[in-house]
Design a protein around this motif. Structure first.
Motif, short mmCIF file in Angstrom:
data_model
loop_
_atom_site.label_atom_id
_atom_site.label_comp_id
_atom_site.label_asym_id
_atom_site.label_seq_id
_atom_site.Cartn_x
_atom_site.Cartn_y
_atom_site.Cartn_z
N ALA A 1 0.73 -1.16 0.19
CA ALA A 1 -0.03 -0.14 0.00
C ALA A 1 0.90 1.32 0.23
CB ALA A 1 -0.97 0.09 1.27
N ASP B 1 -6.10 -9.56 1.81
CA ASP B 1 -7.48 -8.86 2.37
C ASP B 1 -7.08 -7.67 2.91
OD1 ASP B 1 -9.93 -10.89 1.87
OD2 ASP B 1 -7.99 -11.72 2.34
N VAL B 2 -6.19 -7.60 3.87
CA VAL B 2 -5.65 -6.58 4.43
C VAL B 2 -4.96 -5.50 3.47
CG1 VAL B 2 -4.31 -5.52 6.30
CG2 VAL B 2 -5.65 -7.60 6.81
N LEU C 1 -5.43 -5.24 0.44
CA LEU C 1 -6.40 -4.65 -0.69
C LEU C 1 -7.15 -3.48 -0.03
CD1 LEU C 1 -7.39 -7.89 -2.55
CD2 LEU C 1 -6.16 -5.73 -3.63
N GLN C 2 -7.52 -3.87 1.18
CA GLN C 2 -8.25 -2.88 2.02
C GLN C 2 -7.36 -1.54 2.14
OE1 GLN C 2 -9.44 -4.30 5.67
NE2 GLN C 2 -10.70 -5.91 4.91
N ARG C 3 -6.28 -1.57 2.46
CA ARG C 3 -5.25 -0.34 2.58
C ARG C 3 -5.11 0.30 1.05
NH1 ARG C 3 0.29 -0.89 4.74
NH2 ARG C 3 0.03 1.41 4.66
N ARG D 1 -7.10 0.27 -1.57
CA ARG D 1 -8.39 0.76 -1.94
C ARG D 1 -8.71 1.89 -0.91
NH1 ARG D 1 -12.63 -4.07 -3.24
NH2 ARG D 1 -13.71 -2.40 -4.46
N GLY D 2 -8.38 1.86 0.18
CA GLY D 2 -8.56 3.02 0.93
C GLY D 2 -7.85 4.38 0.40
N ARG E 1 -15.62 -12.37 -1.83
CA ARG E 1 -14.73 -12.08 -0.94
C ARG E 1 -14.04 -10.42 -1.22
NH1 ARG E 1 -9.26 -15.51 -0.37
NH2 ARG E 1 -7.84 -14.06 0.69
N PHE E 2 -13.79 -10.30 -2.56
CA PHE E 2 -12.93 -9.06 -2.81
C PHE E 2 -13.94 -7.80 -3.23
CE2 PHE E 2 -9.90 -12.42 -3.90
CZ PHE E 2 -8.99 -12.30 -2.76
N HIS E 3 -15.15 -8.05 -3.59
CA HIS E 3 -16.15 -7.14 -4.05
C HIS E 3 -15.39 -5.99 -5.03
CE1 HIS E 3 -18.76 -7.91 -0.93
NE2 HIS E 3 -17.88 -8.08 0.06
N ASP F 1 -14.48 -3.48 -8.25
CA ASP F 1 -15.05 -2.32 -8.72
C ASP F 1 -15.14 -3.08 -10.43
OD1 ASP F 1 -14.93 -0.69 -6.77
OD2 ASP F 1 -12.74 -0.89 -7.00
#
Length: 437
Positions: free
Chosen positions: A288, A322-323, A325-327, A329-330, A352-354, A356
């Motif tokens: 990230a 997952d962590v 990707l969250q960062r 996408r944040g 799982r990943f939602h 776009d």
């Protein structure tokens, strides 16, 4: 006593060392035999393979070292390490008289009861071209080291690296240790020399044919072999632990180039770029930060960047992905699921990943119009993506019939040879300039 400076790429070097998983392991008879051979060739009472961590050097092999140091030992502090200088300078170090060398005259191993008086060490270089430590010989007497013997020490250090490769076992990559070392070092040199370049395949709007985005694709401009596709060097990058620096370089290049196009070329004012991230990259705790740095340095808006996760890499994704990707996408970056429909768990990845964006794999696109069954498969994949609120992109579009059929199904964007093969940045820039003219 001046301590050795950290290696110029200390963070990468330490990550490479840990990837071998040899620290604090048990004896290795083959490694001990090589180390003992080094001592015999140079006529020294002790030799060692020292692997250098942040605050210590750990001896993976050390025949005769206990006798020289006068105590049982498996490690010493980094600040008293001769081998730290070998690592920092990435070259063989020969010290015939430690008391006459200002770097070591006050070293406790020289002034103390150990009374080390002579040292020779050659770097043990890993598959990614970074030094892991050194193969060294030590003596309690002042003595010269014959150049021929020192060359043998250097050769034996290469053999030590090959033994470490065998411990890391790359059978799954289809590459043996002796093949990985020279190839991965060559790829590391290529990264440093800027030989890895980014080509771009346009993504077009089906209704107008307008270029709305590009996918960034790595190529190796090899001086002898010409332009190489990823299939020619990604296995070496995977085996050599070079995927993360390779991916970081591609990301930086792509963001910088597209940001400049958006600023300077009217036809590219709203251009988006998609960059592939492998599972190994997403397992990197600094991924990230690398994305944020690429955006900040290039000036590319986060919304203009998509990171693509293939179903193959998603299959190996652990919770750390997952962590990550969250960062990512944040930051405002979009997520695309590439090769959609080819994996055994497509639906679970949607959940799982939602993502776009979903990119319909070319194998389904090629089946459009071939049979009612093929059409049903494509229609189902497209409708699933649209109903989940994803943008749907079709890959591998090769003729106008496919493009028309996909547009009728609700696909708005596509890429493939019908529109353009992947091309160099210079070629694409010429096309963008002609469009405005």
């Amino acid at each position: 006593m001046p301590a050795a400076a950290p290696h110029a790429r200390e963070g990468e070097r330490l990550a490479s060392l840990r990837s071998y998983r040899v620290l604090d392991t048990g004896p290795d008879a083959a490694l001990d035999a090589l180390t003992a051979a080094a001592a015999r060739v140079l006529g020294a009472p002790a030799a060692a393979v020292a692997l250098l961590e942040e605050d210590r050097q750990w001896f993976a092999s050390a025949p005769g070292l206990d006798a020289v140091l006068g105590r049982p030992t498996s490690q010493t502090p980094r600040e008293v390490s001769f081998c730290a200088h070998v690592v920092a300078e990435e070259r063989t170090l020969v010290v015939p008289d430690t008391t006459a060398d200002t770097r070591f005259a006050d070293n406790p191993l020289v002034t103390g009861p150990e009374r080390l008086r002579a040292y020779a060490g050659a770097p043990v270089v890993g598959r990614d071209g970074l030094p892991l430590g050194a193969l060294c010989v030590l003596d309690r007497r002042v003595r010269p080291f014959d150049p021929a013997a020192v060359q043998v020490l250097t050769d034996l250090a290469t053999s030590v690296a090959e033994l470490l490769e065998l411990r890391r076992a790359d059978a799954a990559a289809g590459l043996d240790a002796r093949g990985v070392l020279p190839e991965s070092r060559r790829l590391r040199a290529a990264l440093d020399a800027g030989e890895v370049v980014v080509h771009y395949q346009p993504v077009v709007e089906l209704s107008s044919g307008r270029r709305v985005g590009v996918e960034a694709l790595a190529r190796w401009a090899h001086p002898e072999r010409g332009l190489l596709p990823p299939s020619a060097f990604l296995p070496v990058a995977e085996a050599g632990g070079l995927v993360v620096p390779l991916g970081r370089q591609v990301l930086q290049q792509a963001c910088t180039r597209v940001a400049r196009w958006r600023r300077e070329l009217p036809a590219a004012a709203d251009l988006h770029v998609a960059v592939n991230l492998s599972g190994r990259q997403l397992g990197d705790p600094e991924v990230a930060d690398a994305v944020a740095e690429a955006l900040a340095v290039s000036g590319l808006p986060a919304a203009a960047l998509s990171v693509e996760l293939t179903e193959t890499s998603a299959a190996d994704a652990g919770p750390e992905v997952d962590v990550a990707l969250q960062r990512v996408r944040g930051l405002g970056v979009r997520l695309a699921l590439d090769d959609f429909g080819t994996g055994y768990a497509s639906f679970s990845y949607l959940q799982r990943f939602h993502p776009d964006v979903v990119k319909i794999d070319r194998c389904f696109v090629q089946g459009v119009g071939r049979s009612p069954r093929d059409d049903l498969l494509v229609r189902s994949l497209v409708q699933l993506g649209l109903q989940l609120g994803c943008e749907v992109v079709a890959e591998g579009v090769e003729d106008r019939h496919q493009a028309a059929a996909l547009a009728a199904l609700g696909v708005r964007r596509a890429q493939g040879h019908l529109f353009s093969a992947a091309c160099s940045a210079e070629q694409l820039e010429e096309r963008l300039l002609r469009e405005h003219a």
